[in-house]
Motif scaffolding. Structure first.
Motif, PDB file in Angstrom:
ATOM      1  N   VAL A   1       0.857  -1.178   0.000  1.00 51.22           N
ATOM      2  CA  VAL A   1       0.000   0.000   0.000  1.00 51.22           C
ATOM      3  C   VAL A   1       0.897   1.233   0.000  1.00 51.22           C
ATOM      4  O   VAL A   1       1.868   1.306   0.751  1.00 51.22           O
ATOM      5  CB  VAL A   1      -0.907   0.021   1.257  1.00 51.22           C
ATOM      6  CG1 VAL A   1      -1.719   1.297   1.323  1.00 51.22           C
ATOM      7  CG2 VAL A   1      -1.797  -1.203   1.297  1.00 51.22           C
ATOM      8  N   THR A   2       0.558   2.193  -0.859  1.00 49.62           N
ATOM      9  CA  THR A   2       1.266   3.475  -0.868  1.00 49.62           C
ATOM     10  C   THR A   2       0.308   4.537  -0.375  1.00 49.62           C
ATOM     11  O   THR A   2      -0.816   4.646  -0.871  1.00 49.62           O
ATOM     12  CB  THR A   2       1.759   3.832  -2.285  1.00 49.62           C
ATOM     13  OG1 THR A   2       2.670   2.825  -2.719  1.00 49.62           O
ATOM     14  CG2 THR A   2       2.453   5.182  -2.292  1.00 49.62           C
ATOM     15  N   ALA A   3       0.744   5.314   0.605  1.00 48.29           N
ATOM     16  CA  ALA A   3      -0.054   6.414   1.139  1.00 48.29           C
ATOM     17  C   ALA A   3       0.738   7.701   0.990  1.00 48.29           C
ATOM     18  O   ALA A   3       1.959   7.718   1.177  1.00 48.29           O
ATOM     19  CB  ALA A   3      -0.394   6.171   2.601  1.00 48.29           C
ATOM     20  N   ILE A   4       0.034   8.762   0.640  1.00 45.64           N
ATOM     21  CA  ILE A   4       0.621  10.090   0.549  1.00 45.64           C
ATOM     22  C   ILE A   4       0.024  10.902   1.692  1.00 45.64           C
ATOM     23  O   ILE A   4      -1.195  11.056   1.770  1.00 45.64           O
ATOM     24  CB  ILE A   4       0.311  10.758  -0.806  1.00 45.64           C
ATOM     25  CG1 ILE A   4       0.899   9.927  -1.958  1.00 45.64           C
ATOM     26  CG2 ILE A   4       0.850  12.177  -0.856  1.00 45.64           C
ATOM     27  CD1 ILE A   4      -0.082   9.041  -2.616  1.00 45.64           C
TER      28      ILE A   4
ATOM     29  N   ALA B   1       9.028   6.454   3.083  1.00 45.83           N
ATOM     30  CA  ALA B   1       9.992   6.282   1.995  1.00 45.83           C
ATOM     31  C   ALA B   1      10.634   7.609   1.593  1.00 45.83           C
ATOM     32  O   ALA B   1      11.825   7.661   1.285  1.00 45.83           O
ATOM     33  CB  ALA B   1       9.313   5.650   0.783  1.00 45.83           C
ATOM     34  N   GLU B   2       9.825   8.691   1.593  1.00 43.96           N
ATOM     35  CA  GLU B   2      10.315   9.998   1.161  1.00 43.96           C
ATOM     36  C   GLU B   2       9.549  11.092   1.893  1.00 43.96           C
ATOM     37  O   GLU B   2       8.395  10.897   2.264  1.00 43.96           O
ATOM     38  CB  GLU B   2      10.080  10.191  -0.342  1.00 43.96           C
ATOM     39  CG  GLU B   2      10.730   9.132  -1.209  1.00 43.96           C
ATOM     40  CD  GLU B   2      10.213   9.188  -2.643  1.00 43.96           C
ATOM     41  OE1 GLU B   2      10.364  10.254  -3.281  1.00 43.96           O
ATOM     42  OE2 GLU B   2       9.658   8.192  -3.109  1.00 43.96           O
TER      43      GLU B   2
ATOM     44  N   ARG C   1       5.197   3.599   2.428  1.00 45.33           N
ATOM     45  CA  ARG C   1       5.063   2.283   1.807  1.00 45.33           C
ATOM     46  C   ARG C   1       4.745   1.296   2.936  1.00 45.33           C
ATOM     47  O   ARG C   1       5.531   1.153   3.869  1.00 45.33           O
ATOM     48  CB  ARG C   1       6.342   1.858   1.110  1.00 45.33           C
ATOM     49  CG  ARG C   1       6.859   2.864   0.121  1.00 45.33           C
ATOM     50  CD  ARG C   1       6.354   2.614  -1.279  1.00 45.33           C
ATOM     51  NE  ARG C   1       7.091   3.451  -2.202  1.00 45.33           N
ATOM     52  CZ  ARG C   1       6.556   4.441  -2.892  1.00 45.33           C
ATOM     53  NH1 ARG C   1       5.287   4.704  -2.781  1.00 45.33           N
ATOM     54  NH2 ARG C   1       7.275   5.163  -3.706  1.00 45.33           N
ATOM     55  N   LEU C   2       3.595   0.671   2.830  1.00 43.19           N
ATOM     56  CA  LEU C   2       3.102  -0.196   3.898  1.00 43.19           C
ATOM     57  C   LEU C   2       2.795  -1.586   3.355  1.00 43.19           C
ATOM     58  O   LEU C   2       2.377  -1.729   2.208  1.00 43.19           O
ATOM     59  CB  LEU C   2       1.825   0.415   4.487  1.00 43.19           C
ATOM     60  CG  LEU C   2       1.918   1.903   4.822  1.00 43.19           C
ATOM     61  CD1 LEU C   2       0.595   2.595   4.584  1.00 43.19           C
ATOM     62  CD2 LEU C   2       2.366   2.086   6.237  1.00 43.19           C
TER      63      LEU C   2
ATOM     64  N   GLU D   1      -0.739   2.999  12.572  1.00 44.52           N
ATOM     65  CA  GLU D   1       0.527   3.106  13.304  1.00 44.52           C
ATOM     66  C   GLU D   1       1.407   4.203  12.711  1.00 44.52           C
ATOM     67  O   GLU D   1       1.962   5.036  13.428  1.00 44.52           O
ATOM     68  CB  GLU D   1       1.270   1.772  13.260  1.00 44.52           C
ATOM     69  CG  GLU D   1       2.632   1.808  13.915  1.00 44.52           C
ATOM     70  CD  GLU D   1       3.382   0.505  13.713  1.00 44.52           C
ATOM     71  OE1 GLU D   1       4.619   0.567  13.665  1.00 44.52           O
ATOM     72  OE2 GLU D   1       2.751  -0.556  13.594  1.00 44.52           O
ATOM     73  N   ALA D   2       1.505   4.237  11.389  1.00 46.52           N
ATOM     74  CA  ALA D   2       2.399   5.177  10.727  1.00 46.52           C
ATOM     75  C   ALA D   2       1.931   6.630  10.862  1.00 46.52           C
ATOM     76  O   ALA D   2       2.743   7.522  11.105  1.00 46.52           O
ATOM     77  CB  ALA D   2       2.539   4.807   9.247  1.00 46.52           C
ATOM     78  N   VAL D   3       0.628   6.862  10.729  1.00 45.16           N
ATOM     79  CA  VAL D   3       0.133   8.241  10.751  1.00 45.16           C
ATOM     80  C   VAL D   3      -0.243   8.673  12.167  1.00 45.16           C
ATOM     81  O   VAL D   3       0.294   9.644  12.697  1.00 45.16           O
ATOM     82  CB  VAL D   3      -1.071   8.422   9.789  1.00 45.16           C
ATOM     83  CG1 VAL D   3      -1.627   9.839   9.894  1.00 45.16           C
ATOM     84  CG2 VAL D   3      -0.642   8.128   8.357  1.00 45.16           C
TER      85      VAL D   3
END
Length: 92
Positions: A2-5, A29-30, A45-46, A54-56
């Motif tokens: 999964v890609t998150a912006i 990632a960036e 990138r998940l 968790e990431a956000v």
């Protein structure tokens, strides 16, 4: 995968430090400093959608100076050759 912006609005004085801190978080990632209504953009990138919380929520939003985020999920990745063609539109 999964890609998150993640679009991030931050306190002005914290932007450089936040950019560096966000870049060190897992799944990031960036990170870009940008113009417009948001100050930073992070590409995540998940393995799966469950890692997004968790990431956000536990990652980016927990950092001092982050005022708000807006998260976009990518549906499809386009091959680079198609992106390159897009910039050549109208040029024959």
């Amino acid at each position: 995968m999964v890609t998150a912006i993640v679009l991030i609005r931050a306190k002005g004085s914290r932007i450089p430090a936040l950019g560096e801190a966000i870049a060190e978080l897992p799944h990031v990632a960036e990170v870009y400093s940008v113009t417009g209504p948001f100050d930073l953009v992070a590409i995540l990138r998940l393995r799966d959608i469950e890692e997004l919380d968790e990431a956000v929520t536990q990652g980016i939003l927990a950092l001092e100076g982050v005022e708000r985020t807006e998260t976009l999920l990518a549906f499809r990745t386009f091959p680079r050759r198609l992106l390159d063609q897009g910039f050549a539109l109208g040029g024959g």
